[in-house]
Design a protein around this motif. Structure first.
Motif, PDB file in Angstrom:
ATOM      1  N   HIS A   1       0.890  -1.194  -0.087  1.00 37.25           N
ATOM      2  CA  HIS A   1       0.056  -0.091  -0.111  1.00 37.25           C
ATOM      3  C   HIS A   1       0.865   1.233   0.140  1.00 37.25           C
ATOM      4  CE1 HIS A   1      -3.715  -2.300   0.777  1.00 37.25           C
ATOM      5  NE2 HIS A   1      -3.085  -2.870   1.602  1.00 37.25           N
ATOM      6  N   VAL A   2       0.620   2.231  -0.618  1.00 36.18           N
ATOM      7  CA  VAL A   2       1.158   3.471  -0.737  1.00 36.18           C
ATOM      8  C   VAL A   2      -0.224   4.636  -0.637  1.00 36.18           C
ATOM      9  CG1 VAL A   2       3.308   3.159  -1.923  1.00 36.18           C
ATOM     10  CG2 VAL A   2       1.336   3.452  -3.212  1.00 36.18           C
ATOM     11  N   ARG A   3       0.012   5.446   0.206  1.00 38.16           N
ATOM     12  CA  ARG A   3      -0.789   6.692   0.218  1.00 38.16           C
ATOM     13  C   ARG A   3       0.001   7.902   0.353  1.00 38.16           C
ATOM     14  NH1 ARG A   3      -3.491   3.091  -0.993  1.00 38.16           N
ATOM     15  NH2 ARG A   3      -5.577   2.149   0.042  1.00 38.16           N
ATOM     16  N   TRP A   4      -0.557   9.032  -0.094  1.00 42.40           N
ATOM     17  CA  TRP A   4      -0.084  10.307   0.144  1.00 42.40           C
ATOM     18  C   TRP A   4      -0.840  11.150   1.292  1.00 42.40           C
ATOM     19  CZ3 TRP A   4       3.805  11.974  -2.835  1.00 42.40           C
ATOM     20  CH2 TRP A   4       4.250  11.477  -3.962  1.00 42.40           C
ATOM     21  N   THR A   5      -0.224  11.713   1.949  1.00 46.26           N
ATOM     22  CA  THR A   5      -0.852  12.953   2.694  1.00 46.26           C
ATOM     23  C   THR A   5      -1.574  14.114   2.177  1.00 46.26           C
ATOM     24  OG1 THR A   5       1.203  14.470   2.973  1.00 46.26           O
ATOM     25  CG2 THR A   5       0.878  12.647   4.577  1.00 46.26           C
ATOM     26  N   PRO A   6      -2.640  14.477   2.721  1.00 48.03           N
ATOM     27  CA  PRO A   6      -3.396  15.642   1.626  1.00 48.03           C
ATOM     28  C   PRO A   6      -2.653  16.708   1.287  1.00 48.03           C
ATOM     29  CG  PRO A   6      -4.422  15.017   3.896  1.00 48.03           C
ATOM     30  CD  PRO A   6      -3.040  14.348   3.948  1.00 48.03           C
ATOM     31  N   ASP A   7      -1.633  16.951   1.782  1.00 45.49           N
ATOM     32  CA  ASP A   7      -0.668  18.360   1.218  1.00 45.49           C
ATOM     33  C   ASP A   7       0.252  17.641   0.199  1.00 45.49           C
ATOM     34  OD1 ASP A   7       1.177  16.945   2.672  1.00 45.49           O
ATOM     35  OD2 ASP A   7       1.554  18.675   3.742  1.00 45.49           O
ATOM     36  N   GLY A   8       0.184  16.438   0.000  1.00 50.48           N
ATOM     37  CA  GLY A   8       1.223  15.825  -1.174  1.00 50.48           C
ATOM     38  C   GLY A   8       2.483  15.913  -0.813  1.00 50.48           C
ATOM     39  N   LYS A   9       3.109  16.213   0.258  1.00 51.94           N
ATOM     40  CA  LYS A   9       4.314  16.307   0.585  1.00 51.94           C
ATOM     41  C   LYS A   9       4.966  15.121   1.129  1.00 51.94           C
ATOM     42  CE  LYS A   9       4.150  21.288   1.860  1.00 51.94           C
ATOM     43  NZ  LYS A   9       4.595  22.142   2.940  1.00 51.94           N
ATOM     44  N   TYR A  10       4.005  14.171   1.757  1.00 54.08           N
ATOM     45  CA  TYR A  10       4.735  13.109   2.448  1.00 54.08           C
ATOM     46  C   TYR A  10       3.962  11.749   1.654  1.00 54.08           C
ATOM     47  CZ  TYR A  10       6.427  16.284   5.749  1.00 54.08           C
ATOM     48  OH  TYR A  10       6.964  17.407   6.326  1.00 54.08           O
ATOM     49  N   LEU A  11       4.926  10.773   1.667  1.00 56.94           N
ATOM     50  CA  LEU A  11       4.314   9.290   0.881  1.00 56.94           C
ATOM     51  C   LEU A  11       4.549   8.270   1.985  1.00 56.94           C
ATOM     52  CD1 LEU A  11       3.340   7.816  -1.624  1.00 56.94           C
ATOM     53  CD2 LEU A  11       5.715   7.461  -1.951  1.00 56.94           C
ATOM     54  N   LEU A  12       3.322   7.636   2.313  1.00 53.49           N
ATOM     55  CA  LEU A  12       3.476   6.381   3.375  1.00 53.49           C
ATOM     56  C   LEU A  12       3.459   5.098   2.672  1.00 53.49           C
ATOM     57  CD1 LEU A  12       1.756   8.921   4.552  1.00 53.49           C
ATOM     58  CD2 LEU A  12       1.353   7.438   6.419  1.00 53.49           C
ATOM     59  N   ALA A  13       4.350   4.338   2.829  1.00 50.05           N
ATOM     60  CA  ALA A  13       4.412   2.930   2.274  1.00 50.05           C
ATOM     61  C   ALA A  13       4.321   1.884   3.409  1.00 50.05           C
ATOM     62  CB  ALA A  13       5.943   2.617   1.773  1.00 50.05           C
ATOM     63  N   ALA A  14       3.375   0.825   3.072  1.00 49.77           N
ATOM     64  CA  ALA A  14       3.180  -0.228   4.312  1.00 49.77           C
ATOM     65  C   ALA A  14       3.462  -1.393   3.535  1.00 49.77           C
ATOM     66  CB  ALA A  14       1.639  -0.286   4.502  1.00 49.77           C
ATOM     67  N   GLU A  15       4.244  -2.204   4.180  1.00 45.04           N
ATOM     68  CA  GLU A  15       4.569  -3.533   3.462  1.00 45.04           C
ATOM     69  C   GLU A  15       4.219  -4.880   4.043  1.00 45.04           C
ATOM     70  OE1 GLU A  15       8.885  -3.895   2.068  1.00 45.04           O
ATOM     71  OE2 GLU A  15       9.201  -2.426   3.555  1.00 45.04           O
ATOM     72  N   ARG A  16       4.026  -5.944   3.376  1.00 44.21           N
ATOM     73  CA  ARG A  16       3.900  -7.076   3.965  1.00 44.21           C
ATOM     74  C   ARG A  16       4.753  -7.615   5.038  1.00 44.21           C
ATOM     75  NH1 ARG A  16       1.389 -10.244  -1.102  1.00 44.21           N
ATOM     76  NH2 ARG A  16      -0.627 -10.631  -0.443  1.00 44.21           N
ATOM     77  N   GLN A  17       4.511  -8.489   6.017  1.00 42.29           N
ATOM     78  CA  GLN A  17       5.399  -8.566   7.171  1.00 42.29           C
ATOM     79  C   GLN A  17       5.982  -7.653   7.444  1.00 42.29           C
ATOM     80  OE1 GLN A  17       7.281 -12.170   4.709  1.00 42.29           O
ATOM     81  NE2 GLN A  17       6.336 -13.587   6.354  1.00 42.29           N
ATOM     82  N   SER A  18       5.542  -6.478   8.008  1.00 40.50           N
ATOM     83  CA  SER A  18       6.088  -5.425   8.590  1.00 40.50           C
ATOM     84  C   SER A  18       5.317  -4.901   9.503  1.00 40.50           C
ATOM     85  CB  SER A  18       6.383  -4.292   7.346  1.00 40.50           C
ATOM     86  OG  SER A  18       6.696  -3.297   8.117  1.00 40.50           O
TER      87      SER A  18
END
Length: 425
Positions: A269-286
C-alpha cells in the motif's frame, strides 16, 4: 494509548453471516483452471480481504476470500439512536470467474446517479471490466491487456482511477498501463515498461530510473504525481498521473543498522498525505509504516511502529485529513485499529497515538467515511492447517459429488469475518 482517549461504538455490522467455513466444490466446467487448481475443494474461511468507501459515503464495496465483490449500501437510519447495531446486508454480489487481483470504485460515485456507480476490477486470465456496483450483470466496458507474444491476458495486480475519472492505471509485472475509460474493448493508450530491455541498457549504460517488480500499490497526489510500489520493495514516482516520465525511484529497504527493526517483504500500500508532501508505504510482514518526504526521497522521515502487521496478509492503511493536518489509520493482526497523528512532523520511530480493539481477528481494512462521519472496518484471516483438517473430516466423498458449491460446514469454529461500521468519539 497516548494522548487521546476515544471509544468506538458499532452502529452496523454483517454479524456472523460470513463467519462460517465454506468448501469449494465447483464443477470443473464452472471455474477457470487457475482458480480450480489453487484451492479446489479445500475448506476456506470467507474473510474480508478489503473494504472501500464510495466517494459519496453511501456505499461500501468489499472483496472476500470466495472471490466475490459485494456492495453494501448504508441504511439512512445508520446514526439514529438505537440499542443494537443495524444488520448490513449485501445489495449486490459479483462472483468472479477467477481470482480478483484488484478493484477500484469510480471517484465520482453517486448513489443517486446509476451511471456513476461503477467498480473497476481485474481478474486472472480475463479482461479488466467496469461494472455497475448496484447490478454487476451490467458491464459498462471491458479492456484488454494482452501479451503480444503469447496472446494471453496479462495479470493486473493493481488498478487506480485518475483524478478526473476519465482514465485508469493498471499495474503489473514491470509494467504500468494507462487506459481510456471511454474506449470499450481497447488496449492501453500508454504502456510503460518499468525495467529497460537489454538494448536500452547497452545503449545508455544505466539501470532503470524507476522501479522493478510486480506493481501492487498505486496512489496519485494533488500534483498528479503517481507513486507505484512493488514486490521488490521499490517505489517509483511518475509524472502526469503515470503517463509521464519517472521522476525518481528508490528502495524502501532499511540501512544495515535498522534492518532488524524496519522489516518488510514488498510494498502493498502507498498513500499520500493531503498536502502531497509525504508518501507512506506499508509492506507485508512489517510492523510499521514508512514515511518519506517527496522533497528528499533518499531520507526516510519516520517509521510508524506498533502496527502489529507482521503477516503475509494484506492489511490496508488510510490517511484522513483533519483540521490541523492528517491522521493515519491501520488495522493489525491483534484485532486493533491504530492511529498516528501528522506522520510527517515527527522523526524516527513513532508509536500509535491511539489504539482501539475492534475485532477478534486481523483487521484487513480501516477506512473512514469521506466526510469523517463513521469508520468502516473489515476483518478475518485464513484458518490454520489444524482447523482445515477438522473441516475436511466433516465432508465425505458423497457430499463432494452431490452437493453444489459452496457447502457450509455447520459445526466448524467461527472466525470474526465481519464488515462493521463504527462511530468514534
Amino acid at each position: 494509548m497516548e494522548g487521546r482517549e476515544l471509544t468506538a461504538q458499532c452502529v452496523a455490522t454483517t454479524g456472523d453471516t460470513y463467519c462460517k467455513a465454506t468448501v469449494d466444490l465447483s464443477n470443473d466446467d464452472d471455474v477457470t483452471p487457475t482458480r480450480r487448481n489453487e484451492r479446489h475443494r479445500r475448506p476456506e474461511s470467507n474473510f474480508f480481504r478489503e473494504a472501500q468507501f464510495s466517494r459519496d459515503g453511501t456505499t461500501i464495496v468489499t472483496q472476500n476470500e470466495d472471490q466475490c465483490l459485494r456492495t453494501f449500501v448504508l441504511p439512512p437510519e445508520l446514526l439514529d439512536d438505537k440499542t443494537a447495531p443495524l444488520v448490513l446486508r449485501e445489495y449486490a454480489t459479483f462472483n468472479a470467474p477467477s481470482n480478483i487481483q484488484s478493484y477500484a470504485i469510480h471517484p465520482f460515485f453517486d448513489l443517486q446517479d446509476p451511471t456513476t456507480t461503477l467498480v473497476l476490477h481485474s481478474s486472472t486470465e480475463h479482461p479488466l471490466a467496469l461494472r455497475n456496483a448496484l447490478d454487476y450483470t451490467i458491464v459498462h466496458a471491458k479492456y484488454n491487456l494482452i501479451s503480444p507474444t503469447t496472446e494471453r491476458y496479462l495479470t493486473t495486480n493493481s488498478v487506480l482511477f485518475t483524478r478526473d475519472g476519465s482514465h485508469f492505471i493498471a499495474g503489473g509485472h514491470n509494467r504500468l498501463a494507462t487506459f481510456d475509460c471511454s474506449r470499450n474493448y481497447s488496449g492501453p493508450i500508454v504502456n510503460q515498461q518499468l525495467v529497460p530491455g537489454k538494448k536500452a541498457k547497452k545503449l545508455y549504460g544505466a539501470e532503470s530510473l524507476g522501479c522493478k517488480g510486480i506493481v501492487t500499490a498505486l496512489a496519485i497526489n494533488n500534483d498528479g504525481l503517481l507513486a507505484a510500489g512493488t514486490t521488490e520493495r521499490e517505489i517509483g514516482l511518475y509524472s502526469n498521473e503515470g503517463q509521464g516520465e519517472c521522476v525518481v525511484g528508490f528502495s524502501v529497504v532499511a540501512p544495515p543498522s535498522e534492518k532488524k527493526v524496519v522489516t518488510g517483504t514488498g510494498v502493498m500500500h502507498v498513500r499520500w498525505t493531503p498536502d502531497g508532501k509525504y508518501l507512506l508505504a506499508a509492506e507485508r510482514q512489517s510492523d510499521g509504516i514508512q514515511v518519506y518526504d517527496v522533497r528528499n526521497m533518499i531520507h526516510r522521515v519516520a517509521w510508524l511502529s506498533g502496527r502489529q502487521a507482521n503477516t503475509t496478509q494484506k492489511l490496508g492503511i488510510d490517511v484522513v485529513p483533519t483540521a490541523d493536518g492528517c491522521e493515519v489509520w491501520a488495522g493489525g493482526t491483534d484485532g486493533c485499529v491504530h492511529m498516528w497523528n501528522d506522520p510527517g512532523l515527527r522523526e524516527g520511530h513513532v508509536t500509535p497515538d491511539l489504539t482501539i480493539k475492534m475485532h477478534e481477528d486481523p483487521v484487513s481494512s480501516a477506512v473512514w467515511h469521506p466526510a469523517g462521519v463513521v469508520l468502516a472496518t473489515s476483518s478475518g484471516c485464513r484458518y490454520k492447517a489444524s482447523d482445515a483438517e477438522d473441516f475436511e473430516s466433516e465432508c465425505t466423498d458423497d457430499d463432494a459429488m452431490s452437493t453444489p458449491s459452496p457447502v457450509v460446514v455447520e459445526d466448524s469454529p467461527k472466525p470474526d469475518n465481519r464488515l462493521a461500521v463504527w462511530t468514534v468519539s
